[in-house]
Design a protein around this motif. Structure first.
Motif, PDB file in Angstrom:
ATOM      1  N   ILE A 229       0.854  -1.187   0.000  1.00 21.71           N
ATOM      2  CA  ILE A 229       0.000   0.000   0.000  1.00 21.71           C
ATOM      3  C   ILE A 229       0.890   1.237   0.000  1.00 21.71           C
ATOM      4  CG2 ILE A 229      -1.795   1.285   1.217  1.00 21.71           C
ATOM      5  CD1 ILE A 229      -2.697  -1.360   2.469  1.00 21.71           C
ATOM      6  N   THR A 230       0.763   2.073  -1.030  1.00 20.64           N
ATOM      7  CA  THR A 230       1.570   3.288  -1.120  1.00 20.64           C
ATOM      8  C   THR A 230       0.845   4.458  -0.472  1.00 20.64           C
ATOM      9  OG1 THR A 230       0.683   3.689  -3.341  1.00 20.64           O
ATOM     10  CG2 THR A 230       2.799   2.548  -3.184  1.00 20.64           C
ATOM     11  N   ALA A 231       1.608   5.272   0.257  1.00 19.33           N
ATOM     12  CA  ALA A 231       1.039   6.416   0.987  1.00 19.33           C
ATOM     13  C   ALA A 231       2.088   7.503   1.121  1.00 19.33           C
ATOM     14  CB  ALA A 231       0.556   5.967   2.369  1.00 19.33           C
ATOM     15  N   THR A 232       2.669   7.921  -0.015  1.00 21.90           N
ATOM     16  CA  THR A 232       3.788   8.864   0.047  1.00 21.90           C
ATOM     17  C   THR A 232       3.463  10.250  -0.490  1.00 21.90           C
ATOM     18  OG1 THR A 232       4.692   8.406  -2.157  1.00 21.90           O
ATOM     19  CG2 THR A 232       5.321   6.891  -0.386  1.00 21.90           C
TER      20      THR A 232
ATOM     21  N   ASN B  64      -3.101   1.820  -3.558  1.00 20.17           N
ATOM     22  CA  ASN B  64      -2.608   3.171  -3.295  1.00 20.17           C
ATOM     23  C   ASN B  64      -3.645   3.957  -2.508  1.00 20.17           C
ATOM     24  OD1 ASN B  64      -1.189   5.766  -3.692  1.00 20.17           O
ATOM     25  ND2 ASN B  64      -2.870   6.203  -5.093  1.00 20.17           N
ATOM     26  N   CYS B  65      -3.175   4.805  -1.586  1.00 19.48           N
ATOM     27  CA  CYS B  65      -4.098   5.700  -0.893  1.00 19.48           C
ATOM     28  C   CYS B  65      -3.644   7.158  -1.005  1.00 19.48           C
ATOM     29  CB  CYS B  65      -4.298   5.297   0.565  1.00 19.48           C
ATOM     30  SG  CYS B  65      -2.860   5.492   1.636  1.00 19.48           S
ATOM     31  N   GLY B  66      -2.632   7.442  -1.842  1.00 21.91           N
ATOM     32  CA  GLY B  66      -2.222   8.813  -2.097  1.00 21.91           C
ATOM     33  C   GLY B  66      -3.176   9.485  -3.068  1.00 21.91           C
TER      34      GLY B  66
ATOM     35  N   PRO C 183      -2.953   9.131  -8.826  1.00 26.98           N
ATOM     36  CA  PRO C 183      -2.727   7.729  -9.213  1.00 26.98           C
ATOM     37  C   PRO C 183      -1.374   7.547  -9.889  1.00 26.98           C
ATOM     38  CG  PRO C 183      -4.133   8.781 -10.827  1.00 26.98           C
ATOM     39  CD  PRO C 183      -3.869   9.817  -9.762  1.00 26.98           C
TER      40      PRO C 183
ATOM     41  N   GLU D 201       1.621   6.835  -7.780  1.00 22.52           N
ATOM     42  CA  GLU D 201       2.570   6.158  -6.897  1.00 22.52           C
ATOM     43  C   GLU D 201       2.881   4.748  -7.407  1.00 22.52           C
ATOM     44  OE1 GLU D 201       2.356   6.842  -2.725  1.00 22.52           O
ATOM     45  OE2 GLU D 201       0.980   8.527  -2.941  1.00 22.52           O
ATOM     46  N   ILE D 202       1.865   4.074  -7.931  1.00 23.76           N
ATOM     47  CA  ILE D 202       2.062   2.821  -8.656  1.00 23.76           C
ATOM     48  C   ILE D 202       2.140   3.196 -10.136  1.00 23.76           C
ATOM     49  CG2 ILE D 202       1.149   0.539  -9.170  1.00 23.76           C
ATOM     50  CD1 ILE D 202      -0.530   0.774  -6.588  1.00 23.76           C
TER      51      ILE D 202
ATOM     52  N   GLY E 277      -5.079   1.709  -9.249  1.00 22.09           N
ATOM     53  CA  GLY E 277      -3.996   2.516  -8.699  1.00 22.09           C
ATOM     54  C   GLY E 277      -4.437   3.860  -8.151  1.00 22.09           C
TER      55      GLY E 277
END
Length: 400
Positions: free
Chosen positions: A265-268, A290-292, A295, A297-298, A334
């Motif tokens: 899970i990306t959160a950056t 992804n939660c940033g 779309p 981060e992926i 994503g």
């Protein structure tokens, strides 16, 4: 009223009844009318809680022209807002190109105050200011100021758009109050809920890699572990990595944790986090989410180019086959999975009541005291943070 608008009205009524902070602000604004004579241009997720925010601004005299963010617009809410006389662009199935057209349509209305999410409107304003200077336009787009909701947008304002924004922008996500209430606890909770809702998989015992240990990432890690998940953290900032280690998480580089993880899970807030080298090494069956805000981060385009085939398995679930007989599962294409996935709920009502009160009072500060602010990105004024903390504590009956 159409069936779609009626459904939106019913959902908004429920949300409105559980947002007492915005209710008080709406009553206050109806008397003070801080936005009278202003057109507020908005680019923000269009869902029921946002509708209550827009009602609050309209009660203060604002005209509104709005669009949502790509993939998260809820059509029944759009229908409801249009029925209230607001100009709203966009639909849930809009392509990315159509979304950009929607943002441009909001900018074309030349709002005097911006309510931004991801700095899309601010970027168009910067382009307009440059064009006006170059062409000596007699009537440039004059903006009093605005707000920016996200970390991703704050990064754009301070890096990509640095020195190019001639008006003040209050970055809501700089607020520690919002960071604690909305980012850590509300995003953390809603992302984990969305993972379970979309996949119908259990959390206990599953190996999760959370990439980014800011407020959102730390919240996601916290709620995954609270439900029994095994959690590791990737964080390039040494102090945040140290914090994650002291909080009891396994900490390592993405390369070190790729083979260990089952869900990533990306959160950056930054682009290009999961890229070609990751796709080449990730174990078969891994789930990518992804939660940033953006779309990016992926690297989904690179993933699709690398893929040997793709199958749409369910709403917000795609299987991408990879060389060597491997495959990965991509959630919500994503995009921000707690707002773009199945049955999107987003953050809790209480957290958004707090966050949108912060938005409302920050916009009021722009409308009534822009001359007290500096040009460009800046944090929420401390007096607003503390006032809203007092109101939230009272609403929570924290003394009991």
């Amino acid at each position: 009223m159409t069936d779609l608008a009626a459904r939106g009205a019913a959902r908004v009524e429920w949300i409105r009844s559980r947002m007492p902070l915005l209710a008080a602000a709406r009553e206050q604004f109806a008397t003070s009318r801080p936005f009278a004579g202003h057109l507020i241009g908005m680019s923000l997720h269009l869902e029921p809680k946002t509708a209550v925010l827009l009602e609050t601004l309209a009660a203060g005299g604002a005209e509104v022209v709005a669009t949502g963010n790509h993939g998260s617009t809820q059509d029944d809410v759009v229908a409801f807002l249009r029925g209230q006389g607001m100009t709203v662009h966009g639909a849930r199935d809009d392509t990315l190109a159509q979304h950009h057209e929607n943002v441009a349509a909001v900018a074309a209305a030349r709002p005097s105050i911006l309510l931004d999410n991801g700095a899309d409107l601010a970027a168009l304003a910067a382009e307009s200011a440059l064009a006006a200077d170059a062409l000596a336009v007699a009537d440039p787009w004059n903006i009093l100021g605005g707000t920016e909701e996200t970390t991703s947008g704050g990064i754009r304002l301070r890096e990509e758009l640095a020195g190019r924004i001639p008006f003040p922008v209050i970055v809501i996500n700089d607020s520690k109050l919002k960071a604690i209430g909305e980012n850590r606890h509300a995003v953390g909770q809603s992302v984990v809920e969305s993972f379970m809702r979309i996949t119908n998989l259990m959390v206990p015992g599953r190996r999760f890699v959370v990439v980014g240990y800011g407020w959102c990432g730390s919240g996601v890690a916290h709620y995954l572990r609270a439900l029994g998940g095994k959690v590791a953290v990737v964080e390039t900032d040494e102090l945040k990595a140290f914090e994650a280690a002291m909080d009891g998480y396994r900490v390592g580089s993405l390369e070190q944790l790729t083979e260990w993880g089952e869900v990533f899970i990306t959160a950056t807030g930054h682009p290009g986090i999961l890229t070609q080298s990751f796709f080449e090494a990730v174990p078969s069956g891994a789930i990518l989410a992804n939660c940033g805000h953006f779309p990016w981060e992926i690297d989904v385009p690179a993933l699709r180019e690398y893929s040997t085939g793709e199958t749409h398995l369910d709403d917000a679930i795609d299987r991408l086959d990879l060389p060597g007989g491997r495959h990965v599962i991509l959630l919500a294409d994503g995009r921000m999975m707690n707002l773009a996935g199945r049955e999107p709920k987003g953050n809790s009502l209480e957290s958004m009541d707090l966050g949108f009160l912060l938005q409302s009072l920050s916009l009021e500060r722009v409308a009534t005291g822009a001359d007290t602010l500096v040009a460009g990105a800046q944090p929420v004024p401390d007096d607003l943070d503390r006032e809203i903390a007092r109101r939230m504590l009272a609403a929570m009956h924290a003394e009991r």
